[in-house]
Design an enzyme around this catalytic site. Structure first.
Site, PDB file in Angstrom:
ATOM      1  N   LYS A 112      -5.263  13.384 -20.304  1.00 22.65           N
ATOM      2  CA  LYS A 112      -5.998  14.268 -19.408  1.00 22.65           C
ATOM      3  C   LYS A 112      -5.312  15.620 -19.236  1.00 22.65           C
ATOM      4  O   LYS A 112      -5.977  16.656 -19.161  1.00 22.65           O
ATOM      5  CB  LYS A 112      -6.199  13.594 -18.049  1.00 22.65           C
ATOM      6  CG  LYS A 112      -7.156  12.415 -18.111  1.00 22.65           C
ATOM      7  CD  LYS A 112      -7.356  11.787 -16.739  1.00 22.65           C
ATOM      8  CE  LYS A 112      -8.329  10.618 -16.815  1.00 22.65           C
ATOM      9  NZ  LYS A 112      -8.538   9.987 -15.479  1.00 22.65           N
ATOM     10  N   LYS A 197     -13.755   3.167 -24.677  1.00 18.43           N
ATOM     11  CA  LYS A 197     -14.025   2.190 -23.622  1.00 18.43           C
ATOM     12  C   LYS A 197     -15.302   2.542 -22.874  1.00 18.43           C
ATOM     13  O   LYS A 197     -15.633   3.708 -22.697  1.00 18.43           O
ATOM     14  CB  LYS A 197     -12.837   2.151 -22.653  1.00 18.43           C
ATOM     15  CG  LYS A 197     -12.950   1.109 -21.557  1.00 18.43           C
ATOM     16  CD  LYS A 197     -11.765   1.174 -20.610  1.00 18.43           C
ATOM     17  CE  LYS A 197     -11.822   2.393 -19.735  1.00 18.43           C
ATOM     18  NZ  LYS A 197     -10.858   2.339 -18.612  1.00 18.43           N
ATOM     19  N   LYS A 200     -16.489   3.762 -16.352  1.00 23.05           N
ATOM     20  CA  LYS A 200     -17.420   4.133 -15.288  1.00 23.05           C
ATOM     21  C   LYS A 200     -17.343   5.607 -14.947  1.00 23.05           C
ATOM     22  O   LYS A 200     -18.264   6.153 -14.350  1.00 23.05           O
ATOM     23  CB  LYS A 200     -17.169   3.279 -14.041  1.00 23.05           C
ATOM     24  CG  LYS A 200     -15.800   3.406 -13.427  1.00 23.05           C
ATOM     25  CD  LYS A 200     -15.663   2.488 -12.232  1.00 23.05           C
ATOM     26  CE  LYS A 200     -14.268   2.569 -11.621  1.00 23.05           C
ATOM     27  NZ  LYS A 200     -13.213   2.136 -12.549  1.00 23.05           N
TER      28      LYS A 200
END
Length: 344
Positions: A112, A197, A200
């Protein structure tokens, strides 16, 4: 009795990956065999830009879905992280044990921060330090096991390292936990990007099946799943990741074996249809129970209130002990309340 701790972060709507990779096992196995705590780790949601109202909404939704998935507050403890101060209290102490190098080697921070640097920006300091907070989440409760997907195993290893280091420097204080991984579907992948992956926090909706998706939406997403070149249905994670993902999802939903299931199909279309229907049936009882719980919000609030009180009682002795061990002066010998000096 074995103690288990795990949690979900309210950064997005919970997905099929969350359910097959963790939540279902929590409900079917962990809460029955162990003293289990399941936490909505809302403080972790603050490591990135966020809408406060959305964090609150997703925290409540996550709690409701955990109960809908089968967690029983008579058998386990369900609570919200920020409702128990011991998490933040212990986190700072563990920051005093962790090193800068350890934090910068964590995969999520590296990925990130590099992405933000390419954009000319910078990440929040909390993104660097949140693995220590995660360690505090676990160590505060003396957890023996941490059920996680394989993408979180690195964080449990850091937790183990910090526990061992603290115990060696300041005396035995923490239980050293271990990660436990489900055998099938430990990591459900994105239907459109089978090498990524099913997260969410990812907004690429067509590749993600959310727990509250309508049945027709689920069918459409699965039928449009990316497969691989060739026509033969073979279970091979390396060369056929798209088909392997579908087979693992089907196996997790039906209790089968991915390799054995591959031999039962001659076309991708038939595999997709069966996988779609299996997912719809797995999600049906969760969605029905979620609807019932939403009609009684006071019940969910009561569960979280009682869960936080129970969690606080479990965590406080260990956190207080860690404060004494590391050299901090106790506020009081008995109650933990500040000692008032009446002298003027």
């Amino acid at each position: 009795m074995t103690r288990v701790f795990s949690g979900v972060k309210p950064t997005g709507h919970l997905t099929l990956g969350n359910y097959l990779g963790a939540m279902r096992q929590w409900a079917a196995v962990d809460q029955h065999r162990a003293e289990a705590l399941f936490c909505i780790v809302d403080l972790h949601a603050l490591t990135v830009d966020h809408d406060p109202a959305r964090v609150r909404r997703l925290s409540r939704q996550a709690a409701t879905l955990l109960l809908a998935a089968g967690l029983d507050p008579r058998l386990c403890t369900v609570f919200v992280q920020s409702h128990v101060d011991e998490h933040a209290r212990l986190s700072y102490l563990l920051e005093c044990v962790a090193t800068d190098g350890e934090m910068r080697r964590m995969i999520q921070y590296k990925e990130k921060s590099a992405r933000e640097q390419r954009r000319g920006g910078s990440v929040r300091l909390s993104l660097l330090t949140y693995p220590v907070l995660m360690a505090a989440d676990i160590l505060a409760y003396g957890a023996d096991e941490v059920p996680v997907g394989d993408d979180q195993a690195q964080h449990v290893e850091l937790t183990r390292d910090l526990a061992v280091r603290f115990n060696q420097r300041y005396g035995h204080t923490f239980v050293v936990p271990r990660a436990t991984l489900p055998e099938v579907a430990a990591r459900v992948m994105n239907l459109q990007e089978p090498l990524a992956k099913m997260g969410k926090s990812d907004d690429t909706g067509p590749g993600i099946v959310y727990l509250l998706d309508e049945p027709d939406v689920v069918r459409k997403k699965v039928m449009r799943a990316v497969t691989d070149s060739g026509r033969e249905v073979v279970y091979d994670r390396e060369s056929r990741p798209g088909v392997a993902n579908l087979l693992e999802i089907l196996a997790a939903c039906t209790g089968g074996n991915p390799e054995a299931l591959a031999g039962a199909y001659e076309s991708y279309g038939a595999l997709k249809r069966d996988t779609a229907e299996a997912v719809v049936e797995v999600l049906r009882p969760v969605q029905e129970r979620h609807k019932e719980l939403c009609a009684d919000p006071g019940h969910v609030e009561g569960v979280l209130r009682d869960g936080a009180e129970r969690a606080r009682g479990m965590a406080r002795p260990t956190v207080d002990a860690s404060y004494r061990a590391i050299g901090l002066l106790p506020a009081s010998s008995d109650t933990g309340a500040p000692v008032l000096n009446a002298a003027r």
